[in-house]
Design a protein around this motif. Structure first.
Motif, mmCIF file in Angstrom:
data_model
loop_
_atom_site.group_PDB
_atom_site.id
_atom_site.type_symbol
_atom_site.label_atom_id
_atom_site.label_comp_id
_atom_site.label_asym_id
_atom_site.label_seq_id
_atom_site.Cartn_x
_atom_site.Cartn_y
_atom_site.Cartn_z
ATOM 1 N N ILE A 88 -1.194 6.144 3.427
ATOM 2 C CA ILE A 88 -2.544 6.577 3.764
ATOM 3 C C ILE A 88 -3.497 5.983 2.738
ATOM 4 N N GLY A 89 -4.560 5.350 3.227
ATOM 5 C CA GLY A 89 -5.560 4.776 2.334
ATOM 6 C C GLY A 89 -6.944 5.317 2.642
ATOM 7 N N THR A 90 -7.805 5.271 1.649
ATOM 8 C CA THR A 90 -9.196 5.702 1.821
ATOM 9 C C THR A 90 -10.095 4.480 1.718
ATOM 10 N N ILE A 91 -10.933 4.280 2.735
ATOM 11 C CA ILE A 91 -11.828 3.124 2.754
ATOM 12 C C ILE A 91 -12.960 3.333 1.752
ATOM 13 N N VAL A 92 -13.067 2.393 0.825
ATOM 14 C CA VAL A 92 -14.079 2.467 -0.229
ATOM 15 C C VAL A 92 -15.349 1.726 0.180
ATOM 16 N N SER A 93 -15.180 0.596 0.850
ATOM 17 C CA SER A 93 -16.339 -0.169 1.318
ATOM 18 C C SER A 93 -15.943 -0.964 2.557
ATOM 19 N N ALA A 94 -16.957 -1.330 3.343
ATOM 20 C CA ALA A 94 -16.721 -2.117 4.561
ATOM 21 C C ALA A 94 -17.935 -2.992 4.811
ATOM 22 N N GLU A 95 -17.681 -4.248 5.159
ATOM 23 C CA GLU A 95 -18.785 -5.166 5.424
ATOM 24 C C GLU A 95 -18.338 -6.246 6.404
ATOM 25 N N GLU A 135 -6.979 15.517 5.143
ATOM 26 C CA GLU A 135 -7.155 14.588 4.039
ATOM 27 C C GLU A 135 -6.029 14.761 3.022
ATOM 28 N N VAL A 136 -5.502 13.635 2.574
ATOM 29 C CA VAL A 136 -4.398 13.623 1.608
ATOM 30 C C VAL A 136 -4.750 12.653 0.490
ATOM 31 N N PRO A 137 -4.043 12.698 -0.641
ATOM 32 C CA PRO A 137 -4.311 11.757 -1.727
ATOM 33 C C PRO A 137 -4.095 10.318 -1.268
ATOM 34 N N ALA A 138 -4.966 9.415 -1.677
ATOM 35 C CA ALA A 138 -4.814 7.999 -1.350
ATOM 36 C C ALA A 138 -3.474 7.486 -1.868
ATOM 37 N N GLY A 139 -2.766 6.752 -1.037
ATOM 38 C CA GLY A 139 -1.463 6.216 -1.403
ATOM 39 C C GLY A 139 -0.307 7.060 -0.910
ATOM 40 N N THR A 140 -0.582 8.201 -0.242
ATOM 41 C CA THR A 140 0.492 9.046 0.296
ATOM 42 C C THR A 140 1.350 8.227 1.262
ATOM 43 N N VAL A 157 -9.819 -0.844 0.236
ATOM 44 C CA VAL A 157 -9.106 0.399 0.545
ATOM 45 C C VAL A 157 -8.369 0.887 -0.695
ATOM 46 N N ASP A 158 -8.561 2.150 -1.015
ATOM 47 C CA ASP A 158 -7.849 2.796 -2.120
ATOM 48 C C ASP A 158 -6.476 3.224 -1.611
ATOM 49 N N LEU A 159 -5.421 2.622 -2.172
ATOM 50 C CA LEU A 159 -4.049 2.967 -1.791
ATOM 51 C C LEU A 159 -3.312 3.656 -2.941
ATOM 52 N N VAL A 162 -7.258 6.047 6.571
ATOM 53 C CA VAL A 162 -6.581 5.261 7.611
ATOM 54 C C VAL A 162 -5.129 5.055 7.208
ATOM 55 N N VAL A 163 -4.345 4.592 8.166
ATOM 56 C CA VAL A 163 -2.938 4.286 7.909
ATOM 57 C C VAL A 163 -2.813 2.782 7.684
ATOM 58 N N VAL A 164 -2.132 2.406 6.597
ATOM 59 C CA VAL A 164 -2.079 1.005 6.179
ATOM 60 C C VAL A 164 -0.634 0.556 6.002
ATOM 61 N N LEU A 165 -0.339 -0.630 6.553
ATOM 62 C CA LEU A 165 0.926 -1.292 6.235
ATOM 63 C C LEU A 165 0.678 -2.096 4.967
ATOM 64 N N ALA A 166 1.210 -1.596 3.845
ATOM 65 C CA ALA A 166 0.834 -2.128 2.539
ATOM 66 C C ALA A 166 1.634 -3.348 2.111
ATOM 67 N N ASN A 167 2.812 -3.563 2.693
ATOM 68 C CA ASN A 167 3.603 -4.731 2.273
ATOM 69 C C ASN A 167 3.583 -5.844 3.326
ATOM 70 N N MET A 168 2.476 -5.947 4.027
ATOM 71 C CA MET A 168 2.263 -7.059 4.947
ATOM 72 C C MET A 168 2.050 -8.335 4.142
ATOM 73 N N GLN A 169 2.632 -9.425 4.579
ATOM 74 C CA GLN A 169 2.458 -10.707 3.895
ATOM 75 C C GLN A 169 0.969 -11.063 3.857
ATOM 76 N N PRO A 170 0.392 -11.333 2.666
ATOM 77 C CA PRO A 170 -1.034 -11.688 2.594
ATOM 78 C C PRO A 170 -1.333 -12.925 3.436
#
Length: 329
Positions: free
Chosen positions: A237-244, A321-326, A257-259, A285-293
């Motif tokens: 779970i990540g928290t969006i810090v900024s978007a543009e 709401e849960v802690p970022a990085g859950t 995104v804060d993970l 949001v839900v994030v796949l964190a180990n996706m190949q850059p």
């Protein structure tokens, strides 16, 4: 859809020039292009066979049968004007990478040629006024020559065949656009022409669509995975810090995104058409964190935002709401 060029196209006997024409003439280079066998058939049959190929063949066959060489006769000012207008339009469009616009201009010249041939009726003139028929034919051959020059960047093999059929000895690939308005030489030999294009039958398209459907079916079929394979996915779970927005892209947003790490992750997400950047800040949001850059529009994406797809992106969110990085397990 994806078309395997060797297995689904070349091995089935389709000429490379047909695909080149479809890709270049279908839409602007700034828009997405999807391949459709039905649209491919329509463009080949209506535009290449019905307009361009029909004009070239009827002109050159009539010239070969009735004259054998390029007949005498002045080039009409109307013909020169239409050729010059098409030449200028093609050059301007291609210089701006607007290939469809350029091809449309060249195809309009072929349509003009058909109308010119039809309205002047050289098949009637030849019975009572052979010089008059010869003038009409020379004008039409001049248009064919110009069409070969204008279509060469898109259909090099086919354009070279047309070039040879008007009796030109030099190779077309070294010719400049100015040659389109250079008068065809009177007395130049006119060999027996061959059809440049063949109509694509419905049965052929049905066969190709069945092959495409089978490939798509195999592509979307998902395999079963083990728990161990699922465990390799780092979903958090990540928290969006900024978007543009991302420049020159209508679909992509650049997110930070804060993970739960030492620094925020930069992630590119294709949600610009369904989500306002200002509304995303602070959302989880839900994030796949180990996706190949991967780089998208020059921006490196270091993960993937997970979403459903029903008339646009539907973001997956935690129940509370849960802690970022859950971790999601």
């Amino acid at each position: 859809y994806v078309v395997w060029v060797n297995d689904d196209y070349l091995d089935k006997g389709f000429h490379p020039d047909l695909l080149r024409y479809y890709l270049a003439s279908y839409t602007s280079h700034t828009k997405e292009l999807n391949f459709s066998w039905k649209v491919f058939q329509e463009k080949v049959n209506n535009e290449l066979v019905g307009t361009l190929g029909n004009f070239v063949y009827r002109t050159l066959l009539f010239a070969h049968k009735n004259f054998g060489t390029v007949p005498d006769g002045d080039i009409d000012p109307e013909v020169f004007t239409n050729i010059e207008d098409a030449r200028a339009a093609v050059i301007a469009a291609f210089n701006e990478y607007e290939f469809k616009r350029g091809i449309d201009a060249a195809m309009n010249l072929a349509a003009f040629g058909n109308a010119y041939f039809q309205s002047n009726e050289p098949w009637q003139l030849i019975k009572t006024d052979a010089p008059g028929a010869g003038k009409v034919v020379r004008n039409c051959i001049q248009i064919v020559k110009a069409l070969a020059v204008l279509f060469e960047p898109v259909m090099p093999a086919t354009a070279s065949a047309a070039w040879a059929q008007v009796g030109m000895g030099t190779g077309l690939n070294s010719i400049s656009y100015d040659e389109a308005t250079s008068e065809i030489e009177v007395g130049q030999s006119m060999p027996k022409p061959a059809m440049l294009f063949a109509k694509i039958e419905d049965a052929t398209i049905q066969e190709m669509e069945e092959i495409l459907e089978e490939r798509v079916s195999k592509a979307v079929k998902k395999k079963h995975i083990t728990f161990e394979e699922f465990s390799e996915l780092d979903i958090r779970i990540g928290t969006i810090v900024s978007a543009e927005p991302i420049k020159k892209s209508k679909k992509l947003l650049r997110l930070l995104v804060d993970l739960g790490e030492n620094r925020d992750r930069q992630i590119v997400a294709g949600i610009a058409e369904t989500h306002n950047p200002d509304d995303l800040v602070g959302r989880q949001v839900v994030v796949l964190a180990n996706m190949q850059p991967v780089k998208l529009f020059g921006v490196e994406s270091q993960g993937m935002i997970l979403a459903g797809d029903t008339d646009g992106a539907i973001l997956l969110v935690p129940e509370r709401e849960v802690p970022a990085g859950t971790a999601v397990a």
